[in-house]
Design an enzyme around this catalytic site. Structure first.
Site, PDB file in Angstrom:
ATOM      1  N   HIS A  62       0.840  -1.242  -0.013  1.00 51.20           N
ATOM      2  CA  HIS A  62       0.182  -0.093  -0.065  1.00 51.20           C
ATOM      3  C   HIS A  62       0.734   1.264   0.102  1.00 51.20           C
ATOM      4  CE1 HIS A  62       0.866  -0.575   4.325  1.00 51.20           C
ATOM      5  NE2 HIS A  62       0.395   0.479   4.514  1.00 51.20           N
ATOM      6  N   HIS A  64       1.778   4.030   1.969  1.00 53.17           N
ATOM      7  CA  HIS A  64       1.967   4.683   3.145  1.00 53.17           C
ATOM      8  C   HIS A  64       3.785   4.601   2.935  1.00 53.17           C
ATOM      9  CE1 HIS A  64      -1.564   4.412   5.735  1.00 53.17           C
ATOM     10  NE2 HIS A  64      -1.620   5.369   4.922  1.00 53.17           N
ATOM     11  N   ASP A  66       5.986   3.919   4.911  1.00 52.36           N
ATOM     12  CA  ASP A  66       7.007   3.096   5.856  1.00 52.36           C
ATOM     13  C   ASP A  66       7.175   1.891   4.746  1.00 52.36           C
ATOM     14  OD1 ASP A  66       4.388   2.963   6.507  1.00 52.36           O
ATOM     15  OD2 ASP A  66       4.867   1.598   7.971  1.00 52.36           O
ATOM     16  N   HIS A 142      -7.287  -1.780   5.932  1.00 53.26           N
ATOM     17  CA  HIS A 142      -6.227  -0.670   6.369  1.00 53.26           C
ATOM     18  C   HIS A 142      -7.055   0.536   6.081  1.00 53.26           C
ATOM     19  CE1 HIS A 142      -2.671   0.762   7.942  1.00 53.26           C
ATOM     20  NE2 HIS A 142      -2.004   1.123   6.889  1.00 53.26           N
ATOM     21  N   ASP A 170      -0.152  -3.751   5.828  1.00 50.43           N
ATOM     22  CA  ASP A 170      -0.842  -3.487   7.214  1.00 50.43           C
ATOM     23  C   ASP A 170      -2.278  -3.677   7.049  1.00 50.43           C
ATOM     24  OD1 ASP A 170       1.638  -2.261   7.334  1.00 50.43           O
ATOM     25  OD2 ASP A 170       1.030  -0.267   7.504  1.00 50.43           O
TER      26      ASP A 170
HETATM   27 ZN    ZN Z   1       3.069   0.404   7.772  1.00 50.24          ZN
HETATM   28 ZN    ZN Z   2       0.172   1.453   6.428  1.00 46.80          ZN
END
Ligand code: ZN
Ligand code: ZN
Length: 266
Positions: A62, A64, A66, A142, A170
């Site tokens: 996804h 994001h 990180d 998520h 996540d």
């Molecule tokens: Zn994450």
């Molecule tokens: Zn995430």
């Protein structure tokens, strides 16, 4: 005939001096795959002894930071190294815009063909395949569109049992995902929080160690790896023990560690 995953990062979004953000290197019979690519992933690959030039494909869960902030630097280094073979990248459709920006507007010049496969994060689909394995998308729950991945060996004429690895991060716990990965040998499930912070997990679209263990149980997984830890937890044994009361075969996805699935004859 290796089937093993090396943990490159087990942290979550906040920077930490002891944990790196999400990235796993999967070796299926000497074909190398990268799953998520948090900041610093290329250095982590080198430290793990996996040449980035050997990567066949990258799978992104996804959009994001990180999970993607290491991708552009990795591509730039591959171009600098003169990579010629195609790099396949799969991920949510919005990722293509980011790749377009860097390759068109920013002027990142690639030495290799980039092949992007958009993943419908709401569907369970075959998204990648070669002679020995298949990769399936697994919808996650998520805050933004997110997909997990199930890597599965194909039926082997030599008579070994096909091995499998699922990456679910996540996500909040998903019974549907547990159903889709039924019988998986090795399951990586995020456990950002301990169960005492269940309310935070719900609020941020994450899982607790207890919830991850229940998913592993429901999925009939062989072994559970936990990761994506919040920086608030210094002692990960707490997290591991919490999950082990429900699913004894639980392990912390310690950075730099390789978890292999042995070959089993039918
Ligand atoms: Zn994450
Ligand atoms: Zn995430």
């Amino acid at each position: 005939m290796r089937f093993e995953v090396t943990i490159l990062g087990n942290g979550s979004a906040s920077p930490s001096v002891t944990r790196h953000p999400s990235a796993h290197a999967l070796n299926v019979r000497e074909q190398f795959f990268l799953i998520d690519c948090g900041e610093g992933t290329q250095e982590r690959l080198l430290r793990a002894g996996v040449s980035p030039l050997k990567l066949n494909a990258v799978f992104i869960s996804h959009i994001h930071g990180d999970h993607i902030f290491g991708l552009i630097p990795l591509m730039a280094s591959l171009a600098m190294a003169g990579k010629q073979t195609p790099l396949q990248i799969s991920g949510p459709p919005a990722l293509e815009r980011l790749l377009d920006f860097f390759t068109r507007d920013f002027g990142l010049q690639l030495s290799f063909p980039l092949q992007f496969t958009p993943i419908d994060t709401t569907k369970h689909r075959l998204v990648h395949e070669n002679t020995s394995m298949e990769v399936w998308s697994v919808p996650l729950r998520h805050r933004v569109p997110a997909t997990g991945y199930l890597f599965r060996e194909k039926q082997d004429p030599v008579g070994t049992i096909p091995r499998s690895y699922a990456y679910l991060s996540d996500t909040m716990p998903s019974a549907k995902a547990a159903e889709l990965i039924q019988g998986v040998d090795l399951l990586y499930h995020e456990a950002t929080f301990a169960d005492t912070e269940r309310h935070l997990a719900r609020k941020t679209g994450h899982s607790t160690a207890t919830q991850a263990a229940k998913i592993a149980l429901k999925a009939g997984a062989g072994k559970l790896l936990l990761g994506h830890f919040s920086t608030r937890y210094k002692d990960l044994e707490l997290i591991q023990n919490e999950a082990r009361t429900i699913f004894p075969e639980t392990y912390i996805a310690t950075e730099g560690t390789t978890f292999g699935i042995p070959v089993v004859k039918k």
